[in-house]
Design a protein around this motif. Structure first.
Motif, mmCIF file in Angstrom:
data_model
loop_
_atom_site.group_PDB
_atom_site.id
_atom_site.type_symbol
_atom_site.label_atom_id
_atom_site.label_comp_id
_atom_site.label_asym_id
_atom_site.label_seq_id
_atom_site.Cartn_x
_atom_site.Cartn_y
_atom_site.Cartn_z
ATOM 1 N N GLN A 36 0.848 -1.213 0.026
ATOM 2 C CA GLN A 36 -0.130 0.062 -0.007
ATOM 3 C C GLN A 36 1.027 1.187 0.040
ATOM 4 O O GLN A 36 0.682 2.139 -0.661
ATOM 5 C CB GLN A 36 -0.992 -0.042 1.319
ATOM 6 C CG GLN A 36 -2.146 1.222 1.416
ATOM 7 C CD GLN A 36 -2.970 0.975 2.285
ATOM 8 O OE1 GLN A 36 -2.980 0.075 3.112
ATOM 9 N NE2 GLN A 36 -3.900 1.681 2.564
ATOM 10 N N GLY A 37 2.102 1.299 0.873
ATOM 11 C CA GLY A 37 2.889 2.407 0.845
ATOM 12 C C GLY A 37 3.519 2.412 -0.579
ATOM 13 O O GLY A 37 3.648 3.643 -1.067
ATOM 14 N N ALA A 38 3.819 1.529 -1.263
ATOM 15 C CA ALA A 38 4.491 1.581 -2.607
ATOM 16 C C ALA A 38 3.462 1.993 -3.590
ATOM 17 O O ALA A 38 3.878 3.329 -4.371
ATOM 18 C CB ALA A 38 4.820 0.224 -2.948
ATOM 19 N N ILE A 39 2.286 1.855 -3.795
ATOM 20 C CA ILE A 39 1.210 2.449 -4.578
ATOM 21 C C ILE A 39 1.176 3.723 -4.364
ATOM 22 O O ILE A 39 0.860 4.657 -5.018
ATOM 23 C CB ILE A 39 0.043 1.599 -4.739
ATOM 24 C CG1 ILE A 39 -0.849 1.940 -5.932
ATOM 25 C CG2 ILE A 39 -0.768 1.325 -3.586
ATOM 26 C CD1 ILE A 39 -0.315 1.982 -7.305
ATOM 27 N N GLU A 40 0.878 4.067 -3.090
ATOM 28 C CA GLU A 40 0.577 5.346 -2.644
ATOM 29 C C GLU A 40 1.718 6.173 -2.908
ATOM 30 O O GLU A 40 1.447 7.440 -3.187
ATOM 31 C CB GLU A 40 0.267 5.312 -1.236
ATOM 32 C CG GLU A 40 -1.134 4.803 -0.914
ATOM 33 C CD GLU A 40 -1.372 4.739 0.740
ATOM 34 O OE1 GLU A 40 -0.583 5.241 1.464
ATOM 35 O OE2 GLU A 40 -2.640 4.349 0.889
ATOM 36 N N ASN A 41 2.937 5.950 -2.879
ATOM 37 C CA ASN A 41 4.055 6.708 -3.191
ATOM 38 C C ASN A 41 4.217 7.099 -4.596
ATOM 39 O O ASN A 41 4.677 8.158 -5.126
ATOM 40 C CB ASN A 41 5.464 5.914 -2.814
ATOM 41 C CG ASN A 41 5.576 5.991 -1.108
ATOM 42 O OD1 ASN A 41 4.919 7.196 -0.654
ATOM 43 N ND2 ASN A 41 6.268 5.298 -0.467
ATOM 44 N N MET A 42 3.777 5.850 -5.576
ATOM 45 C CA MET A 42 3.723 6.184 -6.999
ATOM 46 C C MET A 42 2.698 6.724 -7.603
ATOM 47 O O MET A 42 2.899 7.702 -8.578
ATOM 48 C CB MET A 42 3.873 4.697 -7.509
ATOM 49 C CG MET A 42 3.961 4.464 -9.068
ATOM 50 S SD MET A 42 5.415 5.361 -9.822
ATOM 51 C CE MET A 42 6.568 4.467 -9.117
ATOM 52 N N THR A 230 2.398 0.757 -12.610
ATOM 53 C CA THR A 230 1.683 1.310 -11.521
ATOM 54 C C THR A 230 0.619 0.111 -11.373
ATOM 55 O O THR A 230 0.099 -0.061 -10.366
ATOM 56 C CB THR A 230 1.240 2.572 -11.912
ATOM 57 O OG1 THR A 230 2.164 3.505 -12.179
ATOM 58 C CG2 THR A 230 -0.125 3.238 -10.865
ATOM 59 N N VAL A 231 0.270 -0.377 -12.636
ATOM 60 C CA VAL A 231 -0.952 -1.277 -12.613
ATOM 61 C C VAL A 231 -0.268 -2.633 -11.737
ATOM 62 O O VAL A 231 -1.235 -3.301 -10.790
ATOM 63 C CB VAL A 231 -1.096 -1.847 -13.876
ATOM 64 C CG1 VAL A 231 -1.759 -3.170 -13.961
ATOM 65 C CG2 VAL A 231 -2.207 -0.934 -14.608
ATOM 66 N N LEU A 232 0.898 -3.008 -11.684
ATOM 67 C CA LEU A 232 1.314 -4.144 -11.069
ATOM 68 C C LEU A 232 1.410 -3.700 -9.597
ATOM 69 O O LEU A 232 1.110 -4.752 -8.754
ATOM 70 C CB LEU A 232 2.643 -4.652 -11.515
ATOM 71 C CG LEU A 232 2.604 -5.232 -12.895
ATOM 72 C CD1 LEU A 232 4.030 -5.857 -13.166
ATOM 73 C CD2 LEU A 232 1.709 -6.346 -13.089
ATOM 74 N N LEU A 233 1.865 -2.669 -9.256
ATOM 75 C CA LEU A 233 1.644 -2.288 -7.741
ATOM 76 C C LEU A 233 0.441 -2.230 -7.133
ATOM 77 O O LEU A 233 0.283 -2.552 -5.835
ATOM 78 C CB LEU A 233 2.559 -0.997 -7.773
ATOM 79 C CG LEU A 233 3.910 -0.697 -7.683
ATOM 80 C CD1 LEU A 233 4.330 0.495 -7.755
ATOM 81 C CD2 LEU A 233 4.656 -1.568 -7.009
ATOM 82 N N ASP A 234 -0.632 -1.720 -8.121
ATOM 83 C CA ASP A 234 -1.905 -1.783 -7.458
ATOM 84 C C ASP A 234 -2.531 -3.158 -7.381
ATOM 85 O O ASP A 234 -3.197 -3.341 -6.579
ATOM 86 C CB ASP A 234 -2.717 -1.102 -8.816
ATOM 87 C CG ASP A 234 -3.897 -0.496 -8.246
ATOM 88 O OD1 ASP A 234 -4.405 -0.674 -7.001
ATOM 89 O OD2 ASP A 234 -4.676 -0.115 -9.154
ATOM 90 N N SER A 235 -2.259 -4.154 -8.416
ATOM 91 C CA SER A 235 -2.659 -5.529 -8.271
ATOM 92 C C SER A 235 -1.811 -6.240 -7.052
ATOM 93 O O SER A 235 -2.467 -6.904 -6.262
ATOM 94 C CB SER A 235 -2.351 -6.473 -9.523
ATOM 95 O OG SER A 235 -2.610 -7.430 -9.475
#
Length: 288
Positions: A36-42, A230-235
């Motif tokens: 969650q931190g990774a996708i929120e940072n991206m 971004t899609v992969l981080l989201d998934s």
């Protein structure tokens, strides 16, 4: 009625399962926190880049791009994202179902004209069940996506589109909305919808060198390359959220089952004690 030994054995078995599901929930929760931190940072970076692109496209005058060319779909590529492991509820089954529906929507095309790029072990298995050979092995990307690997895949798709080897690219993945909600998403990746991009942002005055068309044609591939990552981080975040919820439900069910079995154990034990007392009383009466 089950014997005391059988009920006691079931309680011990469910207790062991409870320990496993509780541990898996803790692990999934920790992984969710990082994902969650990774996708929120991206997301802020991706939104800013999209905002800049929207600003250019909202300005007066049209900009041509090889990645915005709309043409009759004679060959399509589908990028579907799942996880490598199970125990995450309907996370993978939903992606497989959406892939099946997407393939069916291209029923007029021959099977050799539908190219599937599965990211994740589970969707790769589903691809083979559909009778298609995956266009590469991307299992590692599902678990630990890196920008280098995702940008390579994006570059491959962009090159195929620019060379007219494919006419459309679609993405299928689970979007992380919250810990309790994952939204199954199907969206068009290529050609890029310039009209939709125009609606995302306001016209902004930029001082551009060398010219606006050159900047836009440089920016669009960057936006497309970032999109896959971004899609992969989201998934990835959606997967860990789904697994956290699934393990929480499994833990709750185990606790409920233990309570029911404990009641059954106590009732059975009480019944056995009552029967023994009745036998003893009956024996004493008979001796008198």
């Amino acid at each position: 009625m089950a014997s005391l030994k059988e009920v006691k054995g079931r309680i011990a078995s469910v207790n062991s399962t409870l320990k496993i599901t509780s541990a898996m929930k803790m692990v999934a929760s920790a992984k969710l926190h990082r994902a969650q931190g990774a996708i929120e940072n991206m997301l802020p970076y991706e939104r800013k880049l999209n905002g800049i692109l929207s600003g250019f496209l909202s300005a007066e005058g049209s900009v041509s791009s090889p990645f915005a060319e709309k043409r009759e779909v004679q060959r399509v590529a589908i990028v579907a994202v799942s996880s490598n492991s199970s125990l995450c509820g309907a996370f993978n089954a939903n992606v497989a179902k959406k892939l099946h529906e997407t393939i069916a929507s291209y029923g007029k095309l021959k099977r050799e004209n539908i190219l599937i790029f599965p990211i994740g072990k589970k969707i790769a298995e589903a691809t083979r069940k559909e009778g298609f050979e995956p266009q590469g092995d991307y299992q590692k990307m599902a678990e630990k996506p890196t920008y280098k690997e995702t940008s390579d895949l994006a570059a491959r798709l962009m090159k195929m589109f620019a060379n007219h080897e494919i006419d459309r690219v679609e993405l299928i993945y689970n979007h992380f909305k919250s810990t309790a909600v994952q939204v199954l998403t199907r969206e068009e990746y290529l050609p890029i919808d310039t009209e939709q991009q125009k609606g995302k942002g306001l016209s902004t005055d930029y001082i551009v060198e060398p010219d606006r068309e050159t900047v836009v044609n440089t920016l669009i591939p960057q936006v497309l390359g970032l999109k896959i990552f971004t899609v992969l981080l989201d998934s990835n975040a959606a997967e860990h959220a789904a697994r956290t919820i699934a393990m929480q439900m499994a833990t709750d069910n185990a606790i409920e089952l233990i309570q029911e079995l404990t009641i059954q154990y106590n009732k059975t034990r009480q019944q056995l004690i009552t029967n023994e007392l009745l036998d003893m009383m009956g024996s004493e009466i008979g001796n008198d």
